[in-house]
Every structure is written in C-alpha cells, then in structure tokens.
Enzyme design. Structure first.
Site, PDB file in Angstrom:
ATOM      1  N   LYS A 190      -7.968  -1.802   7.556  1.00  0.00           N
ATOM      2  CA  LYS A 190      -6.999  -1.750   8.614  1.00  0.00           C
ATOM      3  C   LYS A 190      -5.369  -1.993   7.408  1.00  0.00           C
ATOM      4  CE  LYS A 190      -5.363  -3.544  12.572  1.00  0.00           C
ATOM      5  NZ  LYS A 190      -5.064  -4.677  13.738  1.00  0.00           N
ATOM      6  N   THR A 191      -5.699  -2.707   5.911  1.00  0.00           N
ATOM      7  CA  THR A 191      -5.351  -2.518   4.683  1.00  0.00           C
ATOM      8  C   THR A 191      -5.047  -1.690   4.268  1.00  0.00           C
ATOM      9  OG1 THR A 191      -5.917  -4.137   3.927  1.00  0.00           O
ATOM     10  CG2 THR A 191      -4.182  -4.876   4.964  1.00  0.00           C
TER      11      THR A 191
ATOM     12  N   LYS B 286     -13.283   0.148  -5.680  1.00  0.00           N
ATOM     13  CA  LYS B 286     -12.487   0.659  -6.906  1.00  0.00           C
ATOM     14  C   LYS B 286     -10.690   0.959  -6.247  1.00  0.00           C
ATOM     15  CE  LYS B 286     -14.516   5.033  -6.895  1.00  0.00           C
ATOM     16  NZ  LYS B 286     -14.725   6.044  -7.402  1.00  0.00           N
ATOM     17  N   GLY B 287      -9.997   0.884  -6.887  1.00  0.00           N
ATOM     18  CA  GLY B 287      -8.307   1.281  -7.268  1.00  0.00           C
ATOM     19  C   GLY B 287      -7.630   2.235  -5.335  1.00  0.00           C
TER      20      GLY B 287
ATOM     21  N   GLY C 255       6.836  -3.722  -4.124  1.00  0.00           N
ATOM     22  CA  GLY C 255       7.333  -3.791  -5.614  1.00  0.00           C
ATOM     23  C   GLY C 255       7.405  -1.724  -6.400  1.00  0.00           C
TER      24      GLY C 255
ATOM     25  N   GLY D 221       2.391  -6.382  -0.746  1.00  0.00           N
ATOM     26  CA  GLY D 221       2.301  -6.094   0.243  1.00  0.00           C
ATOM     27  C   GLY D 221       1.377  -4.757   0.438  1.00  0.00           C
TER      28      GLY D 221
ATOM     29  N   GLU E  25      -2.414   3.892  -6.781  1.00  0.00           N
ATOM     30  CA  GLU E  25      -2.144   4.885  -7.307  1.00  0.00           C
ATOM     31  C   GLU E  25      -2.455   5.991  -6.704  1.00  0.00           C
ATOM     32  OE1 GLU E  25       0.024   3.123  -9.384  1.00  0.00           O
ATOM     33  OE2 GLU E  25      -0.955   1.506  -9.608  1.00  0.00           O
TER      34      GLU E  25
HETATM   35 MO1  MOS Z   1       2.082  -0.397 -10.077  1.00  0.00          MO
HETATM   36  S1  MOS Z   1       3.412   0.933 -11.066  1.00  0.00           S
HETATM   37  O1  MOS Z   1       0.718  -0.256 -10.947  1.00  0.00           O
HETATM   38  O2  MOS Z   1       2.436  -1.776  -9.366  1.00  0.00           O
END
Ligand code: MOS
Length: 747
Positions: free
Chosen positions: A637-638, A705-706, A244, A472, A709
C-alpha cells in the site's frame, strides 16, 4: 492485479500505515508544533535587492515594536565557531562555502536573510520584521541562464563535465538521427509542511532541536559542527516530517539562525519559514537547458548519443547532480558523449529534488528516443528493447537484478498500447485529439549502513528503534512489515521508533535507499533474534534440550519444531523460561560486499494517454499507468502511494510547474502556491501503479530496490511524447501549457 507479473510466493502485504491514524487525526506533531514554556518566535527579514552590499541597516523601529526581544543582523550576530573553521554546516554536498548567515554584509540573492527578529508572539515578530530598513550598494543582478551561456565561463572541474565513451561524434554519421534542445525551468519542492526549527538550549553547550529533516543524525552532525558541541549534547527530534522531496536533506542557514537566536536570548525559539521563503531558502531543482542528439542504424540500433546540459547554481556553491548520467547508463550504446556545465548566478543554491539529476536528464533523453522512433517509423517500446542493456553500459558489470523488460510488458498491457495507432494526430475522441506516450526512468539502487535496536519482550511485542526520519514514504510501516513477515508477529504488536538522534544511528532518508538500508538491518536483526530464541529455548523441556535454529519454524509467531508442530513454545514463554524480560539485539547492517561485482538500478516505465483540445490547447491526462522494477515490494500500500505521489509530481512538472524569476531584478515573480501551479485533485486522473515485484538477490536480504526517485523520473517525457502523438506537435520546453501547444506547428 495480474498474477502473471507478481511473485505469488511473496506475501502481498496490505498493511495500513502504522502512523496513519496519528497523521490524519492531528495527533502527530511536526517540528513547528512543539510548544515550550517561555517560547519565543523568530521571523527572518529578507533582502529586497539581489546583489550588492548592505551599507546601513536600521533595526530601531523593530527593536521598539511591541513584544520584541532581540534583533540579530550581521552587525551583532553571535559568532558561529564552525564558520571560522570552514566546517560550515550549510555547505551541503558541494564542497562550497554555503551561506554563512549574518556573517557579512554581502547580498548574494534576492530574499537572502538580513535580520532575525525575535518576539513573544509570531505575529509581533512578523510585524517587527517588516520594520527592518536596509540601505544597499546595489549591483546589477545576473540570473538568466540563457545570458550566462552566451557570456560566462561555466565552472571548471565538475563531475560529468565531459565524458566520452567510444567515438565522440558517432551519432553524426548515423543514417537516422535527431538533434534537439530541451528546456526545463526551476522546480521547487515546497512540501506541505513548511521548514521549521524549534530550539531549546539546555545549557551553554547542550541543545535540543525539533527540526524538519530527512536525517536526524545528519542534522545532529551539522549542529555539532556549527557550534562545536559534543554528540551527546545535541538532541535532534523529527518524529514526523510532512514531506521533503530532498529539501530537508541538508541543514539550511535558517536553522543555524534559530539556534543562534535562542542562544542569544536564552529562551526557546521557534522559526518557521514563510511560503515565499520556501522558494529561496531551502533549495530547488535547477533550471536546465539540454541538447540531445541520437543516431541509429535503420534497424533501430543506437550508433551514438550526445547529451550536453547546462544548469544553474549560486555564486557561493557549486551544486551539481547526475544530470547526464541516465544517458550513459540506460541503453546499450557504445558511443556516448556527455557534457554538463553549471553556471554561477545571483540565485540561492539549488539542491537535490526527487529524482535529482535523472528527473531533468530523462526529459531530453526519453523525448529524444521518442523523436527517433518516429524518424525510424518504429514503435517506441520496440526501439527501447532493441537497445536493451544486458550489462551496465558504463562498466560492463552484470546487474544484481533487472526486470525492465517485464515492466515494459506490464505497462504496455495495462494502458492497452495495442489500441494506439502509430501515426501521430490520427486518434480522436469527439473534438479531442488522443495520444499515447511512454518513457523509461532509471535510478541507482543503493544501500548504506544502518544501526538498529530490536527488543522482543516477554509479552510477545517487538520494539524496533533507529535514528532515521520518515518524510512520507511510510518507513515505519515498511519496517514493521519486514519484521512481521520474518517473525510471524502481527503488525499491531510491533512498534518502530524513529525521529530521535539518541537512537542507534540510522541513515538519512535520501536517494531511494531507506528500505534497502534499514530493511536490511531489520531483516538481519530478526535472524539474530531467532538464533537467540533458539538458544534460550534450550532451557525449555519442550524441545528436549539443544535445538538448531534451522529446525524451527517461526512463521506463526512462535517456535515450533518443523515436522512436529505439537512441539511449540510462544516467544513469551521462551523469554520467561530463560528468566529474561526481553531478548535484545543491536544490529549494524553494512552493504553486501558482493555488490562490488554488480550494478544495481531500479526502473520505471510510465505510460500516459492524453486528450488535447486543438482549439484551446488544453491537455487532459486521461489515464496513467506506471510499472516499476523496484525489487521485492515489502509494503504494497505504501509502495503504491509512493509511485502515485511521484507521478503526481511528474505531472506537475510536465504541465504546470515553473519557477519564474524576473531577470531585470533577479527577483522571484511566483513565489507562492497561487502562482506557482501544482496539480490539485481535479488535475489528477486515474493512476495505476504496478510492480514487477521480483526480489533483487544481492543488494540486501529483503530483496527491495529503491522507489522514491523512479516514481517521478522520466514522467515529463511520457507526457510530452503523448502530446506529440496526439497533435503532431513536439513541445520541448516545460511546462507544456496551452499557449505552447497553440503556438507550435505540427512537425
Ligand atoms: Mo531525495 S532528492 O534523495 O530526498
């Protein structure tokens, strides 16, 4: 892996993707792969002018073509009730009007859909769409940002239009300073899976949609708004999503066209965009021209920064993003001025794309820091450490966690930074010039709200359900891992169901927040499950009546008394003993209110070693090391795959990707994957991803955390910086192709 940097108490999970087998064997079904009885096929015909109005449209040839069932244009399109109320589902986040497909005769960009042809096969619909003939009143297109900056007024009142922190021009008075302009072209998402919508109306006011979407609930909302339907009458399915990167964050006009077409014919319909349509109908990363100026004291301390950005949007929507945010957020600098203008051009609307805003803004910022490091004759990592923010420079708040220093150390060690001779153009490998470059990436660490159902069955299996989709990163795998760690249940006895809007509402997968948001729900649900198990275990003679949940150990997938594990009961026996078939939990996890006192970011540090051939200008990336502070890594792994994937995207942006519009006609030149270059396997070097792997103690109970990005943010700068170090040539325009290297003079 270096033990020093890993939290050795945390299990270093190495779970295979729970849906991996289905994906690689073709068992996984995507939106375009559902075949319904009586299926029809929709194909969109696009405008071949860029700006103007349709004066006549001839659909007769298409209507008479074999197999054609219907042709929809602005002249006969069914009314979309939501369009009239200003609740256009395609309006996205911008508050603009969105493209109301087939709603008027105005052409706003090249390739704008002018007709939907519906036939009994895809091939017949494609052929008939080629027979649509339109006449236009044509106007001169305006698609060039460079022109627009000279002649147009930017849109007023945008976020970050101008932010002044401290003194406005402080950088100008600094003893050491740089000032440069950086250019970044359009980048497109173009995931492997084409955008597709399969629709079946189950009644006049009831519909089922199989959609490529990063959010089944948000798509459901869009469809409800457009067609004025009740929530229970809109079923959205997205079991599998083939990538995406942000392109599937909103409901685009083609999906509304598919719904419209199926409604008109009363038959199920499948609409798949063509690859060229993927370049204009589902957003892109907007082209940007950015000025950066940084001034520092001779000791490297930043005295002032200025970041001025201009980017494109469409005439019908004001898309903006956090383009200049990173300059305000990353370094401790009292005086920062940012300005961000958007210009409305005759193009389709851009949208969020992986690292939205920061991926663009980090290019001038992190190259600018590199330029400054040479002006100061200071190591670029040292320069960053001298300006390390101990609290959030925007609001002074402490960080819920920040391990960026550790990430610098980790990456520096793994790329062997000490071998770098600080002098540009000083390192060689045979004919090749060798260079090392680095950069930093930052993105907010977010957490939203998520609902989740958990059912622990008497056979010891656990079912988790939430209406999310996984584009994904491996969401189901990560959630299974969290539950497995919490409950001691082996991963193969846990199932995570997603991609179905009728499940408890989960978040849209965006902004690197799914694991934080949904992982919290899974973690909380497991806490509740344990309490309920302890409660149910009262009925068993094993523990002799009341037993506090705190005195029980669940780590082995059963209840055992801490300190006396001769007293134990399997989950199944507890459930059976309480005469239940399952223990059920419905969890609604909301953000931690304590976060109001903190700022939270994830960080990446990218290191690259390049080789540049001085005669041909060819760049070979030799080695990549990416180190991240993404909190606790729940699924190793992911996580590693996600970092590597982001880096590959960044590599494409640095060296290859460029959306080209011929401004004479306002038409795309390279809207296909032969001419729009992305890295192929042979272009991708050895990539190593490392994690500091220390939990964030506040953001969510998982400590994550993320990551999505930061994997990409900053990467282009690391490559540009390495090329400068190798060649002494500062390339400020992406992509850094051999011609630019050959043309540039050493500076
Ligand atoms: Mo992302 S640009 O928040 O799919």
């Amino acid at each position: 892996m270096d033990k020093l940097f890993f939290d050795t108490n945390a299990p270093m999970a190495d779970l295979d993707r729970v849906d991996g087998r289905a994906k690689v064997t073709g068992a996984a079904k995507y939106a375009a792969e559902y075949d319904l009885p009586g299926m029809t096929y929709g194909v969109l015909a696009g405008s071949n002018i860029t700006k103007g109005t349709i004066t006549a449209i001839d659909t007769k040839g298409a209507e008479k073509a074999p197999g054609v069932i219907a042709v929809i244009t602005h002249l006969n399109a069914p009314k979309i009730p939501g369009y009239d109320e200003g609740t256009n589902p395609a309006k996205g986040q911008t508050g603009g009007k969105g493209l109301r497909i087939f709603n008027d005769n105005i052409i706003r960009f090249n390739g704008q859909p002018i007709a939907l042809v519906i036939a009994d096969t895809f091939e017949r619909a494609t052929y008939a769409a080629s027979l649509i003939k339109a006449q236009y009143n044509k106007e001169a297109p305006h698609t060039d940002l460079v022109d627009a900056m000279k002649t147009d007024k930017p849109l007023e009142g945008q976020r970050y239009n101008e932010v002044v922190r401290g003194e406005k021009d402080a950088w100008k008075g600094a003893p050491v300073k740089i000032e440069s302009t950086y250019i970044m072209p359009i980048h497109v998402h173009n995931p492997m899976e084409l955008h597709a919508t399969t629709v079946r109306w189950d009644g006049d006011d009831k519909v089922t949609v199989w959609e490529k979407t990063q959010g089944v609930k948000s798509t459901q909302q869009s469809v409800m708004q457009a067609f004025k339907l009740e929530e229970k009458n809109v079923q959205v399915n997205a079991q599998y999503v083939g990538g995406g990167f942000g392109a599937a964050l909103r409901t685009w006009p083609h999906a509304i066209a598919a719904l419209m077409g199926a409604k008109k014919t009363g038959k199920p319909l499948k609409l798949v965009l063509t690859r060229p349509q993927m370049f204009t109908l589902v957003g892109y990363r907007p082209e940007a021209i950015q000025k950066i100026a940084i001034g520092a004291n001779t000791d490297g301390r930043l005295m002032g920064m200025m970041h001025e950005a201009a980017a494109i949007t469409s005439t019908y929507e004001a898309f903006n993003e956090g383009l200049v945010k990173m300059t305000l957020q990353l370094y401790a600098c009292a005086n920062v001025t940012t300005k961000y203008n958007i210009y409305q051009l005759d193009v389709s609307t851009p949208t969020w794309m992986r690292g939205p805003g920061e991926a663009t803004g980090s290019f001038p910022l992190e190259c600018g820091l590199d330029e400054l490091s040479y002006a100061l004759k200071m190591d670029p990592i040292e320069l960053r450490l001298r300006n390390y923010a101990e609290t959030d420079p925007e609001n002074g708040k402490p960080y819920s966690s920040k391990f960026l220093k550790e990430a610098y150390e980790l990456g520096k060690d793994k790329i062997d930074w000490k071998r770098r001779n600080p002098e540009p153009k000083s390192m060689k490998d045979g004919e090749w010039q060798v260079g090392y470059g680095m950069s930093t990436g930052l993105f907010g660490a977010f957490r939203g709200q998520a609902n989740l159902a958990a059912k622990l069955y008497a056979d010891g299996t656990l079912l988790l359900q939430s209406a999310v989709s996984d584009s994904g990163p491996g969401t189901a795998t990560a959630m299974v891992q969290i539950a497995s760690d919490a409950m001691g249940i082996p991963a193969n006895k846990i199932r995570f169901e997603l991609g179905d809007s009728s499940l408890p509402p989960g978040p849209t997968q965006g902004g690197s927040s799914t694991t934080s948001t949904l992982g919290a729900a899974v973690s909380n649900a497991c806490v509740t499950l344990k309490k309920k198990l302890a409660e149910a275990a009262k009925k068993s003679p094993v523990f002799g009546g009341d037993v506090a949940v705190e005195s029980l150990d669940f780590s082995k997938g059963e209840l055992s008394l801490k300190g006396d594990d001769s007293k134990r009961l399997s989950y199944g026996d507890v459930i059976k003993g309480a005469a239940l078939s399952s223990i059920d939990v419905i969890e609604n996890a909301v953000p931690n209110p304590a976060m109001q006192k903190y700022s939270a970011y994830s960080y990446s540090v990218h290191f690259v070693r390049v080789k540049v051939h001085p005669l041909t200008g060819v760049v070979r990336i030799d080695k990549i090391v990416t180190a991240a502070d993404a909190g606790k890594i729940v699924s190793y792994k992911t996580a590693e795959s996600q970092m590597i994937g982001g880096v590959v995207g960044g590599l494409g942006g640095a060296l290859m990707e460029e959306g080209v519009i011929d401004h004479r006609y306002g038409r795309w030149v390279n809207n296909n994957l032969a001419d729009y270059h992305v890295p192929v396997h042979a272009d991708v070097p050895h990539i190593e991803a490392y994690f500091v792997n220390k939990p964030d103690p506040v953001l969510n109970p998982v400590g994550s955390k993320g990551m999505g990005e930061i994997a990409l943010i900053g990467f282009a700068a690391a490559v540009a910086n390495a090329i400068y170090h190798a060649t002494g040539k500062r390339i400020r325009q992406l992509p850094i192709t051999p011609d630019k290297i050959l043309e540039a003079n050493s500076i």
